[in-house]
Scaffold this motif. Sequence first.
Motif, PDB file in Angstrom:
ATOM      1  N   ARG A  44       2.066   1.938  -3.569  1.00 28.06           N
ATOM      2  CA  ARG A  44       0.973   2.473  -4.401  1.00 28.06           C
ATOM      3  C   ARG A  44       0.637   3.911  -4.013  1.00 28.06           C
ATOM      4  N   ALA A  45       0.731   4.205  -2.690  1.00 28.59           N
ATOM      5  CA  ALA A  45       0.438   5.576  -2.253  1.00 28.59           C
ATOM      6  C   ALA A  45       1.493   6.545  -2.783  1.00 28.59           C
ATOM      7  N   ASP A  46       2.708   6.039  -2.991  1.00 27.76           N
ATOM      8  CA  ASP A  46       3.782   6.878  -3.539  1.00 27.76           C
ATOM      9  C   ASP A  46       3.556   7.200  -5.011  1.00 27.76           C
ATOM     10  N   HIS A  47       2.783   6.366  -5.688  1.00 29.62           N
ATOM     11  CA  HIS A  47       2.648   6.504  -7.136  1.00 29.62           C
ATOM     12  C   HIS A  47       1.714   7.636  -7.555  1.00 29.62           C
ATOM     13  N   THR A  48       2.173   8.403  -8.529  1.00 32.61           N
ATOM     14  CA  THR A  48       1.266   9.337  -9.195  1.00 32.61           C
ATOM     15  C   THR A  48       0.417   8.506 -10.147  1.00 32.61           C
TER      16      THR A  48
ATOM     17  N   PRO B  98       0.830  -1.213   0.000  1.00 35.06           N
ATOM     18  CA  PRO B  98       0.000   0.000   0.000  1.00 35.06           C
ATOM     19  C   PRO B  98       0.863   1.262   0.000  1.00 35.06           C
ATOM     20  N   GLU B  99       2.018   1.180   0.648  1.00 33.36           N
ATOM     21  CA  GLU B  99       2.920   2.333   0.695  1.00 33.36           C
ATOM     22  C   GLU B  99       3.443   2.662  -0.700  1.00 33.36           C
TER      23      GLU B  99
END
Lengths: 362, 197
Positions: B43-47, B40-41
């Motif tokens: 994916r949260a970093d991804h634009t 999840p981390e």
Amino acid sequence: MRKELEVGVDSEVFNPDMLKLARDARELTQAELAQRSGITQAFISKLEHGLNNQPGEDALERISKALGFPRKFFFQRDRATGLPHFHYRKRAKLGAKPIARIEAVINIRRQHIAKLLRSYEIDVAKPIPQIDLDETGLTPEKVAERLRAYWLVPRGPIQNVVELIEDAGGIVILARFGTNLLDGLSFRLEGMPPLFFMNRDVPGDRFRFSLAHELGHMVMHAVPDDDQKMEDEAHRFAAAFLMPAAEIKPYLVGAKIGTLGRVKAYWKVSIKSLIKRSHDLKLITPSQYKFMNIQYNKIFKGEEPIDIPLEQPARLSSIVRYHREQLGYSTDDLAELLAFHPEDVERVYLGGRSGLRLIVSN
Amino acid sequence: MLDRETDQNEAMEAAAPILPIIHRILDDSVAFYFSEAYSPEARADHTDRAMANCIYSHAEKRMLGAAAETTGLTAINLKGLNVLNFNDKVVIRFKKVSANGRHSNYQTEQQQQYDDQLPLPGIPEPAFRLTAGYQMDAAGSALERIMIARPLGRTVFWAAQVSMIDGTVTWVDITPRRFTGTEESDFDAERARGGRG
């Protein structure tokens, strides 16, 4: 408002407070109880006002049956505790009757916990502190930051808010409030750990925020102040506790609703609160904030995607397990101790069919 | 004269044998991105662009795999533009798209010519030149739907939603209403105009 706790010692004297508590828990008026039990309302009224403290076996049996509480319940020496209204996390106007029912349910659970704690010690290394904002000059954000540091919370999202609170000696109780207008309620009583009664029928992300909000009250509001001021402070605390500014900023800079879903899944907070946090941290302009809210309402219509699992408390069930396994309590013994029907003990405390619901609705 | 409905029916008919493959490639690629393969981390970093790049990479590998094991299906790489060619009748590229079937990222010259339906060396003519797109939900956290679109410059001539129900692929026209009116328009005339604007 707060009354001194008296842990119930059973007596042979009928306790009018317990009748009122049981009636409120069932959300019944005196007239409705009279109709159900076949006793006159006048008789019930006098019992509740202490004008008659000898109901007689037949009336007692009828009341007990109509309200679904054992006879013993009405002879406890407990008193209902007035719950501090400023610790409610109210979402909107909640009627007096549902509030009375919720307070009754909480009082009954509070009595149970008090009884169970007579034989159970909670060891706490770092309890929930009390910090006066006026005395210390700290802001809610600073308090949240210090609490994270004090509890050695790692950087980034908090994995489990319930676990943090219970490790610090609090007890979190999931309850069905029968409404989504109240998210949670917390209080400290002398001789008891801080109690957090939380509505289990809300999404997991909202539950976490509400619990952090209640934690904020527990930490900062030992002494009542202006309602709105305390609510704002608890909200600011919760936002900073769950989403520390320095750590959440990189995830919010340039964020769009289309990316916030993935941020939600990681930080375990709602998209709505991420938008609000973006605004509070001045990462978006007021007009962008307004636009995002319009977009949010249009897209989600009150129902966000991405389910965050509801955090499960462990303290209370471990206390009950201790009674069962270490102290040899049977279900009947627990029912006797708690002045509760054995089937309700099974259902509420022993993982029976309908989980932790205390009160069967009428 | 090739009106929208005729063009769509003919193209979807030509693509019908590989629609299950197309659907599986996109469905699997998005599912893989949201599996435990990524934290999840991460994916949260991804634009949005980073997410689309990841999903595209997974789709590309699956596309090459499908080409290797499906008769009549070949992969064509034109200076970075990867497409699937099915029997020289249908050419399909993969993209993340919006609800109307359009995509919005910066395009290379090849990609522009592809969308403009202009001749491209290596691309068979007169194959139907299509885009297999996946649309994410509003929060960018799950697959909303899979569609096939007929790009035409910066717009789409038509779009069709492709669904897999009990192992059977079905499609339905979802051409955005504001593009209606193109029913009467001539695809070849639009193409010849070649305008992107």
